[in-house]
Design a protein around this motif. Structure first.
Motif, PDB file in Angstrom:
ATOM      1  N   LEU A  64      72.685  51.391 -18.803  1.00  0.00           N
ATOM      2  CA  LEU A  64      73.835  50.488 -18.663  1.00  0.00           C
ATOM      3  C   LEU A  64      75.067  51.018 -19.392  1.00  0.00           C
ATOM      4  CD1 LEU A  64      72.017  47.063 -19.130  1.00  0.00           C
ATOM      5  CD2 LEU A  64      72.876  48.040 -16.997  1.00  0.00           C
ATOM      6  N   ASN A 118      72.757  38.917 -17.411  1.00  0.00           N
ATOM      7  CA  ASN A 118      72.464  39.899 -18.445  1.00  0.00           C
ATOM      8  C   ASN A 118      71.270  39.485 -19.307  1.00  0.00           C
ATOM      9  OD1 ASN A 118      74.883  41.820 -18.259  1.00  0.00           O
ATOM     10  ND2 ASN A 118      75.862  39.794 -18.311  1.00  0.00           N
ATOM     11  N   SER A 139      67.371  44.026 -10.144  1.00  0.00           N
ATOM     12  CA  SER A 139      67.372  44.929 -11.296  1.00  0.00           C
ATOM     13  C   SER A 139      66.702  46.246 -10.970  1.00  0.00           C
ATOM     14  CB  SER A 139      66.643  44.263 -12.468  1.00  0.00           C
ATOM     15  OG  SER A 139      65.275  44.046 -12.135  1.00  0.00           O
ATOM     16  N   CYS A 144      71.534  42.320 -14.158  1.00  0.00           N
ATOM     17  CA  CYS A 144      71.696  43.365 -15.173  1.00  0.00           C
ATOM     18  C   CYS A 144      70.620  43.292 -16.259  1.00  0.00           C
ATOM     19  CB  CYS A 144      73.075  43.260 -15.807  1.00  0.00           C
ATOM     20  SG  CYS A 144      74.428  43.551 -14.654  1.00  0.00           S
ATOM     21  N   PHE A 204      77.298  53.039 -14.317  1.00  0.00           N
ATOM     22  CA  PHE A 204      77.450  51.587 -14.239  1.00  0.00           C
ATOM     23  C   PHE A 204      78.907  51.217 -14.027  1.00  0.00           C
ATOM     24  CE2 PHE A 204      78.075  47.352 -16.077  1.00  0.00           C
ATOM     25  CZ  PHE A 204      77.142  46.632 -15.334  1.00  0.00           C
ATOM     26  N   MET A 232      77.343  38.830 -13.052  1.00  0.00           N
ATOM     27  CA  MET A 232      76.302  39.654 -13.665  1.00  0.00           C
ATOM     28  C   MET A 232      75.390  38.771 -14.543  1.00  0.00           C
ATOM     29  SD  MET A 232      78.295  43.168 -14.666  1.00  0.00           S
ATOM     30  CE  MET A 232      79.428  42.407 -15.793  1.00  0.00           C
ATOM     31  N   THR A 289      77.391  45.659 -20.712  1.00  0.00           N
ATOM     32  CA  THR A 289      77.891  45.242 -19.401  1.00  0.00           C
ATOM     33  C   THR A 289      79.080  44.303 -19.526  1.00  0.00           C
ATOM     34  OG1 THR A 289      76.316  43.416 -19.356  1.00  0.00           O
ATOM     35  CG2 THR A 289      75.604  45.504 -18.387  1.00  0.00           C
TER      36      THR A 289
END
Length: 802
Positions: free
Chosen positions: A684, A707, A673, A627, A689, A705, A719
């Protein structure tokens, strides 16, 4: 608060303090190689310092101070003079420490020039034998302290060179020149004026380099005074011990002995000053008396021969004797009155009092006056000697000044009374003389004239005899005087004690300073270090759960747990997996994990990859999602080109199946990504998403995930809202303690749910966390322990064979 709570609190603080001290000690021990290295460097520097420092020696000499000067058994012969000084040890100590005597000793030793031989680590100062002779022509013109290097060219010439700075008060100038001079010829420039001659007796190595300095005797005297120490030998003994600290024993021996010689001469000259003044006074008086006596004798002889008179009549003899006696008394009274008046005028002036003779010289036998005059002279002499080295408020000077005032008061009163009595006595003698002269008029004229001539001759003759007697007494006193000091032990080279450089102490100081430097660096570094050093640092500042402690990765691969499933790092991820299972115990469907970091470099991607891997190894289907649409790393770990991924899905370019990539690890898939978009946060935060997460949940047991750092961008918070658990990665020795407060604030605001902490890159030793010991639990459970064991076995085997 009850006693039990107080005791529990005290035990907690004691335990915390003990833990901090232990951690600090083990942190110091972990840097042992720095202590060894810096200590070794310190020892080397201490050794070089000892080798480059000149040697230091202590030299001693002792002097005995006599209670009273012994004048060859003539102590009571001239009590009326009382010219001898009483020995005062403190005054003798002050004299030896005086600037005047020390400078005089240096001048007597011709210490105007110092010679040096250049060396590798230090230059050696020469004494006694020099490669050349330097004669100073004008001391005021020559600059002091400038190194002047001299190199012979041939038998007639030499080369001089200098390059330095001269500074005195506010004056500063550059002194630089290189010239050729001639032996035995004056060398003169704007800086110097001297003559250099060859020293034929000096054996010179052509490879040696020599230079000399012209000394400032004032500064050299101050230096000698700093190295000189004069003290009492013992409290009960009348002895003085003189100690000198220097670099060249023979030079310092010569200096000490010369100082003692100058000091003894000074004391003896002060003792002889009164008697010498007496002799000078009498000699001046005798010059006039001799002339008057010769004239009176010639006149007396001539008158008798011209008048045919051999003797006076009995009546005339009686009158003549009476007149002569009165004249003697009048002359003595006049001398005494003149002395009293001079003493009254001079006794307040120390310089004039130095030239005053003893009262007995002019026929005054007053013992009290003699004692007062001699005492006042002694006090003025002591004050003059002490004032050279002591300040006005010195206790010794203050005491002498008080004693001088008291002595002056008593002497002034005594002199005033003596002047009055002398005038009365003189007036009485004048009246008696007038009466006798009336009787003289009744005698014949010839006898009157003869009596007058004879009276003058006898008066001068008796005065001449009296002065000769006093001169002989004063001369004998001068010859019999000896110094108040007696040298018991002169300074000797054989008795010099070497006191420096102290190599052992210098090595010890070097080692200590070498150890102190890393200690200070560690302490200061710890004081200003706000990074997280242990799990306890997190527990102190946060109530959030620590879900796992990930040990340091000692392997080159970021997928260490795949290649080394029995390693310590693999076990730490298994522990994290177990803790997460307890967290998700009530959740039956797909679990979504979001891994965050506050700043780049904390190991977020590394933890996400390995956590996903360890979960997949537990027969769970795992989807690893990158992410971080700004600086992705997942594709590099798996060697992918990143042409498709989350970003292409969110813009509708690819479907979920098209962006999912498989791996060689069973049950593990991942989503790159994708190409970096211009608006990661906006993508996002869209419903696409959310649809991506819901769609992925259908096919996988876990979604992990990876991030972007939440302190830099808001991507992670966007996220994290879809995650069942949000794990923040904090790295030992890298993450800052202030980041814990930021995570706490997010937990309080409930920006994201189920926040936990992962302590990453933890290194352990047997006593706790330490970035320098390595992970090593040391119990043989992990691959690293087996590698270490095999290495030790091979090493021991090699040494045993040898």
């Amino acid at each position: 608060m009850n006693n039990n709570n107080i005791n529990e609190m005290m035990e907690f603080f004691e335990q915390e303090e003990g833990t901090n001290i232990k951690e600090f000690i083990f942190r110091l021990l972990s840097k042992w190689h720095w202590f060894v290295l810096c200590g070794f460097i310190g020892i080397c520097l201490g050794f070089l310092f000892s080798k480059s420092s000149p040697s230091e020696y202590n030299l001693n000499a002792s002097v005995l101070i006599n209670d009273e000067s012994k004048s060859m058994g003539l102590d009571d012969l001239f009590d009326s003079f009382d010219l001898r000084d009483k020995a005062n040890i403190e005054n003798h100590i002050l004299m030896l420490q005086s600037y005047t005597l020390n400078r005089q000793a240096l001048e007597n030793l011709n210490r105007e020039v110092s010679w040096f031989k250049s060396g590798l680590l230090k230059d050696t100062e020469l004494y006694g034998s020099y490669p050349f002779k330097v004669k100073i022509n004008d001391r005021e013109k020559n600059l002091s302290g400038i190194e002047i290097e001299i190199t012979p060219i041939d038998n007639k010439s030499y080369r001089l060179s200098a390059d330095g700075k001269y500074q005195e008060n506010d004056l500063e100038m550059d002194v630089a020149f290189e010239v050729i001079g001639k032996y035995d010829k004056a060398f003169t420039n704007q800086f110097f004026d001297f003559v250099i001659s060859k020293n034929e007796s000096f054996v010179r190595d052509p490879e040696d380099e020599y230079y000399f300095k012209i000394n400032n005797l004032d500064n050299l005297t101050k230096l000698c005074l700093r190295n000189l120490n004069v003290s009492l030998a013992t409290k009960k003994a009348d002895g003085i011990v003189i100690t000198y600290k220097g670099n060249i024993p023979q030079r310092d021996v010569d200096y000490l002995n010369e100082l003692i010689r100058v000091y003894m001469n000074y004391g003896l000259n002060e003792k002889n000053r009164t008697s010498e003044n007496t002799v000078q006074f009498i000699d001046a008086q005798l010059q006039g008396i001799v002339d008057s006596l010769n004239i009176a004798g010639d006149r007396f002889t001539k008158f008798r021969s011209e008048n045919g008179i051999v003797d006076l009549s009995k009546e005339a003899e009686l009158v003549a004797e009476t007149i002569e006696k009165l004249e003697e008394e009048r002359e003595l009274a006049r001398r005494q009155l003149s002395y009293f008046k001079n003493l009254q005028a001079y006794m307040g002036n120390s310089e004039q009092m130095k030239h005053m003779v003893a009262p007995s010289v002019v026929g005054i036998v007053d013992a009290g006056l003699n004692a007062q005059v001699v005492k006042l002279g002694e006090l003025y002499g002591k004050r003059s000697s002490l004032s050279v080295i002591a300040k006005d408020k010195n206790p010794g000077l203050v005491m002498i000044d008080k004693e001088i005032v008291m002595t002056l008061a008593g002497l002034e009163e005594n002199v005033n009374n003596l002047i009055v009595n002398a005038k009365i006595n003189l007036n009485g003698l004048d009246r008696r003389m007038k009466k006798i002269k009336l009787e003289l008029t009744s005698l014949p004229q010839t006898e009157q004239q003869l009596i007058d001539i004879k009276r003058r001759f006898d008066l001068n003759n008796e005065l001449y005899t009296f002065l000769l007697q006093k001169r002989a007494e004063a001369a004998i006193t001068t010859a019999s005087n000896v110094s108040d000091a007696q040298v018991l032990d002169p300074a000797r080279v054989e008795t010099a004690d070497k006191i420096g450089p102290k190599t052992i102490i210098n090595l010890l100081i070097g080692a200590i300073l070498g150890g102190v430097i890393p200690f200070i660096v560690i302490v200061v570094g710890d004081y200003f270090n706000d990074s997280i050093q242990s799990k306890e640092d997190i527990e102190k500042d946060s109530k959030l759960p620590i879900m796992g402690e990930i040990t340091h990765n000692h392997y080159t691969s970021e997928l260490a747990i795949v290649k080394h499933p029995r390693s310590g790092i693999a076990e730490s991820f298994r522990g994290l997996r177990t803790n997460l299972q307890y967290m998700f115990k009530q959740k039956k469907d797909c679990k979504v994990l979001a891994l965050h970091s506050m700043i780049p470099g904390e190991g977020k991607t590394f933890n996400a990859v390995n956590l996903a891997t360890i979960i997949a190894m537990d027969s769970k289907k795992v989807l690893l999602v990158s992410c971080d649409l700004r600086r992705p790393r997942l594709n590099k770990i798996f060697g992918d080109n990143n042409k498709s991924g989350l970003s292409t899905y969110l813009i509708g370019q690819h479907s979920l199946k098209q962006v999912i990539e498989t791996t060689d690890i069973k049950n593990l898939s991942y989503v790159n990504s994708g190409p970096i978009p211009p608006n990661p946060s906006e993508l996002l935060g869209t419903e696409e998403f959310a649809r991506f997460v819901e769609e992925a949940k259908k096919d996988y047991d876990y979604i992990v995930m990876d991030n972007a750092p939440v302190s830099l961008v808001t991507d992670g918070l966007l996220t994290g809202k879809y995650a069942d658990a949000n794990l923040f990665v904090l790295r030992q020795g890298y993450s800052n303690k202030s980041q814990i407060k930021f995570i706490n604030q997010m937990a309080e605001k409930e920006s994201i749910s189920q926040i936990g902490i992962v302590f990453n890159d933890a290194m352990y030793n047997a006593h706790g966390y330490d970035k320098n010991y390595g992970y090593g639990y040391g119990n043989g459970y992990y691959d690293e322990d087996m590698i270490k064991h095999n290495w030790h076995t091979k090493l021991l085997s090699k040494f045993s064979k040898n």
